[in-house]
Design an enzyme around this catalytic site. Structure first.
Site, short mmCIF file in Angstrom:
data_model
loop_
_atom_site.label_atom_id
_atom_site.label_comp_id
_atom_site.label_asym_id
_atom_site.label_seq_id
_atom_site.Cartn_x
_atom_site.Cartn_y
_atom_site.Cartn_z
NE ARG A 105 -1.70 1.47 3.75
CZ ARG A 105 -1.13 2.61 4.16
NH1 ARG A 105 -1.32 3.72 3.47
NH2 ARG A 105 -0.37 2.65 5.23
CB VAL A 106 1.75 4.00 -1.98
CG1 VAL A 106 3.02 3.20 -2.18
CG2 VAL A 106 0.85 3.89 -3.19
CB SER A 107 -0.21 7.47 1.78
OG SER A 107 0.24 6.70 2.86
CB SER A 108 -0.90 9.98 -2.30
OG SER A 108 0.47 10.01 -2.66
CD GLN A 157 3.21 7.93 -1.20
OE1 GLN A 157 2.23 7.27 -0.87
NE2 GLN A 157 4.09 8.39 -0.34
#
Length: 88
Positions: A8-11, A14
């Site tokens: 997972r990345v936050s945005s 990314q």
């Protein structure tokens, strides 16, 4: 037993590339991935991953912050994994 990866990345700006590369090197049988903030509980791929895990499975992540929203959330997941014999 299956080895399940979660990335997972936050945005959306990314990249998941580094995490996915590491998970592929670990020979995961299945990889769940998403671009969502960890602050929200609305993470469909995370939910799918948690629903998929079974006794004896191994969940592979690249960093703890990719998995849990808080220390309390991490403790809840750890308790579940211990109860259900899921390796992390």
């Amino acid at each position: 037993m299956p080895r399940i990866g979660y990335a997972r990345v936050s945005s959306t700006g990314q990249s998941l590339e580094v995490q996915l590369s590491k998970l592929n090197n670990e020979t995961c049988d299945r990889i769940y991935q998403e671009k969502r903030s960890g602050k929200t509980a609305d993470r469909p791929e995370f939910q799918s991953c948690m629903n998929y895990l079974r006794e004896g499975d191994t969940l592979i992540i690249t960093r703890l912050v990719r998995l849990a929203r808080s220390v309390v959330h991490l403790a809840q997941l750890a308790a579940r994994f211990q109860r259900e014999n899921i390796n992390l």
